[in-house]
Each structure stands twice: as C-alpha cells, then as structure tokens.
Design a protein around this motif. Structure first.
Motif, PDB file in Angstrom:
ATOM      1  N   GLU A  18      46.779 -11.977  38.642  1.00  0.00           N
ATOM      2  CA  GLU A  18      45.769 -10.978  38.318  1.00  0.00           C
ATOM      3  C   GLU A  18      46.449  -9.622  38.380  1.00  0.00           C
ATOM      4  N   TYR A  19      46.188  -8.802  37.368  1.00  0.00           N
ATOM      5  CA  TYR A  19      46.830  -7.499  37.290  1.00  0.00           C
ATOM      6  C   TYR A  19      45.795  -6.400  37.439  1.00  0.00           C
ATOM      7  N   LEU A  20      46.181  -5.370  38.135  1.00  0.00           N
ATOM      8  CA  LEU A  20      45.347  -4.178  38.233  1.00  0.00           C
ATOM      9  C   LEU A  20      45.881  -3.174  37.214  1.00  0.00           C
ATOM     10  N   LEU A  21      45.165  -3.063  36.118  1.00  0.00           N
ATOM     11  CA  LEU A  21      45.610  -2.204  35.032  1.00  0.00           C
ATOM     12  C   LEU A  21      44.705  -0.986  34.914  1.00  0.00           C
ATOM     13  N   THR A  22      45.318   0.125  34.549  1.00  0.00           N
ATOM     14  CA  THR A  22      44.511   1.302  34.254  1.00  0.00           C
ATOM     15  C   THR A  22      43.817   1.061  32.913  1.00  0.00           C
ATOM     16  N   LYS A  23      42.886   1.907  32.578  1.00  0.00           N
ATOM     17  CA  LYS A  23      42.174   1.783  31.319  1.00  0.00           C
ATOM     18  C   LYS A  23      43.150   1.852  30.135  1.00  0.00           C
ATOM     19  N   GLU A  24      44.115   2.771  30.203  1.00  0.00           N
ATOM     20  CA  GLU A  24      45.115   2.924  29.135  1.00  0.00           C
ATOM     21  C   GLU A  24      46.022   1.701  29.038  1.00  0.00           C
ATOM     22  N   GLN A  25      46.449   1.148  30.169  1.00  0.00           N
ATOM     23  CA  GLN A  25      47.294  -0.045  30.160  1.00  0.00           C
ATOM     24  C   GLN A  25      46.546  -1.240  29.575  1.00  0.00           C
ATOM     25  N   LYS A  26      45.282  -1.361  29.919  1.00  0.00           N
ATOM     26  CA  LYS A  26      44.461  -2.453  29.389  1.00  0.00           C
ATOM     27  C   LYS A  26      44.314  -2.313  27.871  1.00  0.00           C
ATOM     28  N   LYS A  27      44.096  -1.092  27.414  1.00  0.00           N
ATOM     29  CA  LYS A  27      43.952  -0.825  25.983  1.00  0.00           C
ATOM     30  C   LYS A  27      45.240  -1.194  25.248  1.00  0.00           C
ATOM     31  N   ARG A  28      46.385  -0.819  25.794  1.00  0.00           N
ATOM     32  CA  ARG A  28      47.664  -1.142  25.155  1.00  0.00           C
ATOM     33  C   ARG A  28      47.935  -2.647  25.173  1.00  0.00           C
ATOM     34  N   ALA A  29      47.541  -3.320  26.233  1.00  0.00           N
ATOM     35  CA  ALA A  29      47.708  -4.773  26.287  1.00  0.00           C
ATOM     36  C   ALA A  29      46.874  -5.448  25.198  1.00  0.00           C
ATOM     37  N   LEU A  30      45.665  -4.968  25.021  1.00  0.00           N
ATOM     38  CA  LEU A  30      44.791  -5.550  23.995  1.00  0.00           C
ATOM     39  C   LEU A  30      45.272  -5.228  22.586  1.00  0.00           C
ATOM     40  N   THR A  31      45.808  -4.034  22.361  1.00  0.00           N
ATOM     41  CA  THR A  31      46.339  -3.725  21.029  1.00  0.00           C
ATOM     42  C   THR A  31      47.609  -4.534  20.761  1.00  0.00           C
ATOM     43  N   GLY A  32      48.396  -4.811  21.800  1.00  0.00           N
ATOM     44  CA  GLY A  32      49.555  -5.690  21.647  1.00  0.00           C
ATOM     45  C   GLY A  32      49.124  -7.090  21.254  1.00  0.00           C
ATOM     46  N   LEU A  33      48.010  -7.511  21.790  1.00  0.00           N
ATOM     47  CA  LEU A  33      47.451  -8.816  21.445  1.00  0.00           C
ATOM     48  C   LEU A  33      47.119  -8.876  19.954  1.00  0.00           C
ATOM     49  N   VAL A  34      46.617  -7.788  19.407  1.00  0.00           N
ATOM     50  CA  VAL A  34      46.274  -7.737  17.985  1.00  0.00           C
ATOM     51  C   VAL A  34      47.510  -7.970  17.122  1.00  0.00           C
ATOM     52  N   ASP A  35      48.621  -7.309  17.439  1.00  0.00           N
ATOM     53  CA  ASP A  35      49.793  -7.487  16.572  1.00  0.00           C
ATOM     54  C   ASP A  35      50.455  -8.851  16.755  1.00  0.00           C
ATOM     55  N   VAL A  36      50.355  -9.445  17.936  1.00  0.00           N
ATOM     56  CA  VAL A  36      50.865 -10.803  18.135  1.00  0.00           C
ATOM     57  C   VAL A  36      50.026 -11.784  17.296  1.00  0.00           C
ATOM     58  N   VAL A  37      48.717 -11.617  17.322  1.00  0.00           N
ATOM     59  CA  VAL A  37      47.830 -12.486  16.530  1.00  0.00           C
ATOM     60  C   VAL A  37      48.083 -12.267  15.032  1.00  0.00           C
ATOM     61  N   PHE A  38      48.411 -11.062  14.623  1.00  0.00           N
ATOM     62  CA  PHE A  38      48.745 -10.796  13.221  1.00  0.00           C
ATOM     63  C   PHE A  38      49.971 -11.618  12.809  1.00  0.00           C
ATOM     64  N   GLY A  39      51.006 -11.604  13.633  1.00  0.00           N
ATOM     65  CA  GLY A  39      52.203 -12.401  13.344  1.00  0.00           C
ATOM     66  C   GLY A  39      51.880 -13.881  13.282  1.00  0.00           C
ATOM     67  N   PHE A  40      51.035 -14.341  14.198  1.00  0.00           N
ATOM     68  CA  PHE A  40      50.594 -15.734  14.194  1.00  0.00           C
ATOM     69  C   PHE A  40      49.845 -16.057  12.903  1.00  0.00           C
ATOM     70  N   ALA A  41      48.947 -15.160  12.491  1.00  0.00           N
ATOM     71  CA  ALA A  41      48.161 -15.377  11.275  1.00  0.00           C
ATOM     72  C   ALA A  41      49.078 -15.464  10.052  1.00  0.00           C
ATOM     73  N   TYR A  42      50.092 -14.609   9.998  1.00  0.00           N
ATOM     74  CA  TYR A  42      51.055 -14.664   8.892  1.00  0.00           C
ATOM     75  C   TYR A  42      51.710 -16.038   8.848  1.00  0.00           C
ATOM     76  N   ASP A  43      52.190 -16.495   9.996  1.00  0.00           N
ATOM     77  CA  ASP A  43      52.864 -17.791  10.033  1.00  0.00           C
ATOM     78  C   ASP A  43      51.920 -18.911   9.615  1.00  0.00           C
ATOM     79  N   GLN A  44      50.709 -18.897  10.121  1.00  0.00           N
ATOM     80  CA  GLN A  44      49.752 -19.952   9.784  1.00  0.00           C
ATOM     81  C   GLN A  44      49.427 -19.953   8.290  1.00  0.00           C
ATOM     82  N   ARG A  45      49.241 -18.784   7.735  1.00  0.00           N
ATOM     83  CA  ARG A  45      48.877 -18.695   6.313  1.00  0.00           C
ATOM     84  C   ARG A  45      50.051 -19.079   5.412  1.00  0.00           C
TER      85      ARG A  45
END
Length: 142
Positions: A18-45
């Motif tokens: 469990e991580y204690l993240l600031t609001k900004e760190q959480k936001k950056r983690a979630l935006t990083g998730l978006v680009d990882v999923v984008f790469g995954f979507a490219y590969d799947q398609r």
C-alpha cells in the motif's frame, strides 16, 4: 465477469503493498496507466489479440511511462504523447489506427477495474518474457 483461474493465480502472486501518495503522485500514476493501456491496445489491435515476440517492445515503446519513465500531468497529455509515439515508432502507423486506439482505451476504462486489470495482467505477461521484466518490477506489479 470475474477473473479466470490463471488471472486469479497471477493476482495472488503480486506483492501486497500500500502506498501513501500525494494527490499529484496519484494523478501521475493514473495517467501512466493510460499510456500503458494505449500500448496494450495497439498490440491487441495489430496482432488481433495474438501477441508476438515484438509485443513487449511495442507496448514499452508506445508508453512514455515504460520507455522513458516519463509520466504526463493529464490524461489528455498521456493520450497525446502515446499518439505521437504510435505515429512514429511501430510498424503500423496511421491516423485512423490511432483514432481506433483512443476509442479502445476509452472502452477499456469504461468497462471498469476488471477490464483495466486484465489489460495489466496481459502486459505483465508480455514484459516477463525477455529483458523488459524489470518494467514489471518498476511499474506493473504495484
């Protein structure tokens, strides 16, 4: 739907942290998730869901988070960065394709946590083959 047996097994092998993240760190983690999923979507398609030996390279190359440890400050910037990379690096580069990928990413997130989790488990499997295993330790496992 719930997780399949192999997905449940993969989940049980993940570290429980469990991580204690600031609001900004959480936001950056979630935006990083978006680009990882984008790469995954490219590969799947582009492989029709049948990943190849180049799939880990593709996902990592399209994700600024995985390729340069660069997180964006907004979802819009994460998508924009992924689009730029999708029009530059991989074998198939076209505007209609990236438009479909943006839609695929939107659908994956709209389907909820299980959909995103399945995508990340597949990325973890891709990255575990070869020298990109360290990306699992740095980004995917947690």
């Amino acid at each position: 739907g719930g997780l399949m047996a192999e997905e449940r097994e993969a989940m049980l092998k993940l570290p429980r942290r469990e991580y204690l993240l600031t609001k900004e760190q959480k936001k950056r983690a979630l935006t990083g998730l978006v680009d990882v999923v984008f790469g995954f979507a490219y590969d799947q398609r582009t492989t029709l869901g049948d990943s190849t030996c180049e799939s880990a390279w593709t996902v990592a190359k399209l994700s600024p988070t995985l390729s340069w440890f660069d997180t964006q400050s907004s979802v819009h910037q994460a998508i924009y960065a992924s689009i730029r990379r999708a029009l530059t690096f991989p074998l198939y580069r076209s505007w209609p394709l990236v438009c479909k990928l943006v839609e695929d990413v939107r659908i994956i997130f709209e389907l909820g946590r299980m959909s995103v989790l399945r995508a990340l488990l597949k990325v973890k499997t891709l990255m575990s083959k070869g020298e990109r295993y360290i990306l699992n330790n740095l980004y995917i496992d947690d």
